[in-house]
Enzyme design. Structure first.
Site, PDB file in Angstrom:
ATOM      1  N   HIS A  43       0.839  -1.389   0.103  1.00  0.00           N
ATOM      2  CA  HIS A  43       0.060   0.094  -0.051  1.00  0.00           C
ATOM      3  C   HIS A  43       0.892   1.169  -0.056  1.00  0.00           C
ATOM      4  O   HIS A  43       1.138   1.654   1.063  1.00  0.00           O
ATOM      5  CB  HIS A  43      -0.939   0.058   1.060  1.00  0.00           C
ATOM      6  CG  HIS A  43      -1.728   1.149   1.459  1.00  0.00           C
ATOM      7  ND1 HIS A  43      -3.179   0.796   1.261  1.00  0.00           N
ATOM      8  CD2 HIS A  43      -1.602   2.433   1.785  1.00  0.00           C
ATOM      9  CE1 HIS A  43      -3.781   2.234   1.550  1.00  0.00           C
ATOM     10  NE2 HIS A  43      -2.647   2.875   1.901  1.00  0.00           N
ATOM     11  N   CYS A  88      -3.570  10.636   3.747  1.00  0.00           N
ATOM     12  CA  CYS A  88      -4.239  10.555   5.124  1.00  0.00           C
ATOM     13  C   CYS A  88      -4.150  11.873   5.663  1.00  0.00           C
ATOM     14  O   CYS A  88      -3.185  12.704   5.526  1.00  0.00           O
ATOM     15  CB  CYS A  88      -3.341   9.579   5.808  1.00  0.00           C
ATOM     16  SG  CYS A  88      -3.895   9.628   7.560  1.00  0.00           S
TER      17      CYS A  88
HETATM   18  P1  HMG Z   1     -10.758   8.810  20.560  1.00  0.00           P
HETATM   19  O1  HMG Z   1     -10.878  10.230  20.827  1.00  0.00           O
HETATM   20  O2  HMG Z   1      -9.448   8.388  21.233  1.00  0.00           O
HETATM   21  O3  HMG Z   1     -11.797   7.577  21.112  1.00  0.00           O
HETATM   22  O4  HMG Z   1     -10.640   8.574  18.961  1.00  0.00           O
HETATM   23  P2  HMG Z   1     -12.851   7.845  22.017  1.00  0.00           P
HETATM   24  O5  HMG Z   1     -13.212   6.623  22.062  1.00  0.00           O
HETATM   25  O6  HMG Z   1     -12.392   8.719  23.005  1.00  0.00           O
HETATM   26  O7  HMG Z   1     -14.009   8.816  21.269  1.00  0.00           O
HETATM   27  C1  HMG Z   1     -14.137  10.151  21.318  1.00  0.00           C
HETATM   28  C2  HMG Z   1     -15.270  10.306  20.363  1.00  0.00           C
HETATM   29  O8  HMG Z   1     -15.409   9.568  18.918  1.00  0.00           O
HETATM   30  C3  HMG Z   1     -16.890   9.878  21.097  1.00  0.00           C
HETATM   31  O9  HMG Z   1     -17.566  10.712  20.593  1.00  0.00           O
HETATM   32  C4  HMG Z   1     -16.809   8.740  20.460  1.00  0.00           C
HETATM   33  O10 HMG Z   1     -18.093   8.259  20.457  1.00  0.00           O
HETATM   34  C5  HMG Z   1     -16.516   8.632  18.953  1.00  0.00           C
HETATM   35  P3  HMG Z   1     -18.211  12.058  21.245  1.00  0.00           P
HETATM   36  O11 HMG Z   1     -18.435  11.687  22.615  1.00  0.00           O
HETATM   37  O12 HMG Z   1     -16.771  13.055  21.429  1.00  0.00           O
HETATM   38  O13 HMG Z   1     -19.091  12.694  20.525  1.00  0.00           O
HETATM   39  N1  HMG Z   1     -16.273   7.278  18.503  1.00  0.00           N
HETATM   40  C6  HMG Z   1     -16.605   7.074  17.148  1.00  0.00           C
HETATM   41  N2  HMG Z   1     -17.746   7.749  16.479  1.00  0.00           N
HETATM   42  C7  HMG Z   1     -17.820   6.943  15.149  1.00  0.00           C
HETATM   43  N3  HMG Z   1     -17.246   5.726  14.951  1.00  0.00           N
HETATM   44  C8  HMG Z   1     -16.278   5.143  15.729  1.00  0.00           C
HETATM   45  C9  HMG Z   1     -16.031   5.916  16.904  1.00  0.00           C
HETATM   46  N4  HMG Z   1     -14.980   5.661  17.904  1.00  0.00           N
HETATM   47  C10 HMG Z   1     -15.189   6.788  18.857  1.00  0.00           C
HETATM   48  N5  HMG Z   1     -15.632   4.131  15.213  1.00  0.00           N
HETATM   49  C11 HMG Z   1     -10.896   7.141  16.954  1.00  0.00           C
HETATM   50  C12 HMG Z   1     -10.274   7.279  18.382  1.00  0.00           C
HETATM   51  C13 HMG Z   1      -9.847   6.085  16.210  1.00  0.00           C
HETATM   52  C14 HMG Z   1     -12.212   6.954  17.091  1.00  0.00           C
HETATM   53  C15 HMG Z   1     -10.374   8.356  16.242  1.00  0.00           C
HETATM   54  O14 HMG Z   1      -9.019   8.919  16.569  1.00  0.00           O
HETATM   55  C16 HMG Z   1     -10.706   8.724  14.943  1.00  0.00           C
HETATM   56  O15 HMG Z   1     -11.772   8.246  14.308  1.00  0.00           O
HETATM   57  N6  HMG Z   1      -9.704   8.532  13.909  1.00  0.00           N
HETATM   58  C17 HMG Z   1      -9.629   8.521  12.425  1.00  0.00           C
HETATM   59  C18 HMG Z   1      -8.511   7.703  12.124  1.00  0.00           C
HETATM   60  C19 HMG Z   1      -8.400   7.872  10.608  1.00  0.00           C
HETATM   61  O16 HMG Z   1      -9.824   7.579  10.061  1.00  0.00           O
HETATM   62  N7  HMG Z   1      -7.415   8.030   9.851  1.00  0.00           N
HETATM   63  C20 HMG Z   1      -7.368   7.817   8.344  1.00  0.00           C
HETATM   64  C21 HMG Z   1      -7.489   6.363   8.092  1.00  0.00           C
HETATM   65  S1  HMG Z   1      -5.895   5.570   8.441  1.00  0.00           S
HETATM   66  C22 HMG Z   1      -4.990   5.931   6.892  1.00  0.00           C
HETATM   67  O17 HMG Z   1      -5.276   6.648   6.093  1.00  0.00           O
HETATM   68  C23 HMG Z   1      -3.772   4.819   6.775  1.00  0.00           C
HETATM   69  C24 HMG Z   1      -3.928   3.855   5.762  1.00  0.00           C
HETATM   70  O18 HMG Z   1      -4.391   4.323   4.577  1.00  0.00           O
HETATM   71  C25 HMG Z   1      -2.599   2.926   5.624  1.00  0.00           C
HETATM   72  C26 HMG Z   1      -1.416   3.638   5.235  1.00  0.00           C
HETATM   73  O19 HMG Z   1      -1.627   4.660   4.221  1.00  0.00           O
HETATM   74  O20 HMG Z   1      -0.543   3.867   5.817  1.00  0.00           O
HETATM   75  C27 HMG Z   1      -4.960   2.934   6.237  1.00  0.00           C
HETATM   76 MG    MG Z   2      -3.149   5.149   2.769  1.00  0.00          MG
END
Ligand code: HMG
Ligand code: MG
Length: 305
Positions: free
Chosen positions: A205, A238
């Site tokens: 990837h 990202c």
């Molecule tokens: P957090 O703040 O540590 O989690 O986030 P939390 O459990 O304390 O929850 C905080 C808030 O998020 C709460 O809502 C939860 O309900 C909500 P509030 O009370 O503030 O209203 N929450 C959620 N809502 C919907 N769906 C969920 C969820 N979990 C918690 N699943 C968390 C941790 C992982 C959720 C947050 O940091 C996050 O969503 N991060 C986004 C990460 C992301 O999507 N990054 C991009 C993709 S990765 C990428 O691109 C790399 C890849 O392509 C490979 C590469 O290229 O290397 C894959």
């Molecule tokens: Mg990626």
């Protein structure tokens, strides 16, 4: 070298998660449909993450529901924790991807926890997936460098990859999240990871920030890897990896593989249609070299007639 390569099309997720203006659900569904028409057999269609963190992926449940009627096609979605798992399952997901990092800095920035904590979050997700018959892919990010911690050792990548495999991931996708790798380093990485995870279970990837992705993929193919993640048009990046550009473009990969006589099942002109349609929607030409060249040759032919 190889007869066939499986492409995991990540454009609707990785490609669109970083767009300044979120693409509406209808546009994302149309994009996925056009990728299906082009022959893509695995299409990552969204993420069940916090909509506060990545608002572009809100509505992934609607996208997944709308496209799931296609048989014989996998539509993986990203899941960071049990909350995401429940939402993904409610939308009908049968294939999910958990995502860890090989570097602590990116793990914190991306998912707000350490690598060890992320594994603890994935453990119950993997257990529930096993019980539900849901397949799980595992990502490891920052395999060739981290925007926060700098150098990442291949052994650190191999350790996370092995852990994800031991938890039950059927395939480990190695993410050069910021696209800094070069062919020799990619080769060394794959040899190291292959000591812990069979080559047949590894995917590449690679983001194309420094224009090295095709060379790195070629090195990986020579090593025996047969699964490539790519995004139509080379869209994306990202939101938590400053400076990173999109994934290697699917057009560029398919053009290279077609030239090598390697089958992907993807029709290049139809893929170009998909890329052009989503590019019109986001109002930017695709960064893909092959899409640019093919569009220019179509334009010059139209001028002649
Ligand atoms: P957090 O703040 O540590 O989690 O986030 P939390 O459990 O304390 O929850 C905080 C808030 O998020 C709460 O809502 C939860 O309900 C909500 P509030 O009370 O503030 O209203 N929450 C959620 N809502 C919907 N769906 C969920 C969820 N979990 C918690 N699943 C968390 C941790 C992982 C959720 C947050 O940091 C996050 O969503 N991060 C986004 C990460 C992301 O999507 N990054 C991009 C993709 S990765 C990428 O691109 C790399 C890849 O392509 C490979 C590469 O290229 O290397 C894959
Ligand atoms: Mg990626």
């Amino acid at each position: 070298m190889v007869d066939e390569v499986r492409i995991v099309e990540v454009g609707p997720r990785d490609g669109l998660q970083n767009e300044k203006a979120a693409v509406p659900v209808e546009g994302r569904i149309a994009f996925v449909e056009s990728l299906v028409s082009a022959g893509c057999k695995t299409i990552e269609v969204g993420s069940f993450v916090s909509p506060k963190a990545v608002p572009q992926m809100a509505g992934s449940d609607a996208v997944l529901r709308a496209v799931s009627h296609h048989s014989g096609i996998d539509f993986p979605v990203l899941v960071p924790n049990e909350k995401g798992y429940e939402a993904a399952r409610a939308a009908g997901a049968t294939l999910i991807a958990v995502f860890a990092s090989a570097s602590e800095g990116f793990s914190r920035a991306n998912i707000n926890c350490s690598i060890a904590e992320s594994i603890d979050r994935f453990r119950p997700v993997l257990a529930r997936a096993r019980a539900d018959g849901v397949r799980v892919r595992g990502y490891v990010s920052c395999v060739l460098g981290c925007p926060f911690d700098g150098e990442v050792k291949p052994a650190a990548v191999a350790a996370v990859a092995r852990t994800l495999r031991d938890l039950g991931c059927y395939e480990i996708s190695l993410g050069d999240t910021i696209g800094v790798g070069t062919a020799a380093r990619a080769r060394r990485l794959l040899r190291t990871v292959a000591g812990e995870v069979p080559l047949g279970e590894i995917a590449m990837h690679f983001h194309d920030t420094y224009g090295q992705a095709l060379a790195n993929l070629y090195a990986g193919l020579e090593e025996g890897v047969r699964v490539i993640d790519s995004a139509a048009g080379g869209l994306g990046g990202c939101p938590y990896a400053p400076g990173a550009t999109g994934n290697v473009a699917t057009e560029d990969v398919v053009y290279m593989l077609d030239g090598m006589g390697v089958s992907t099942g993807i029709d290049l002109p139809k893929l170009l249609d998909a890329t052009n349609a989503i590019s019109r929607l986001i109002g930017r030409p695709p960064p893909s070299r092959v899409a640019t060249a093919l569009n220019a040759s179509v334009a010059s032919r139209n001028c002649e007639t």
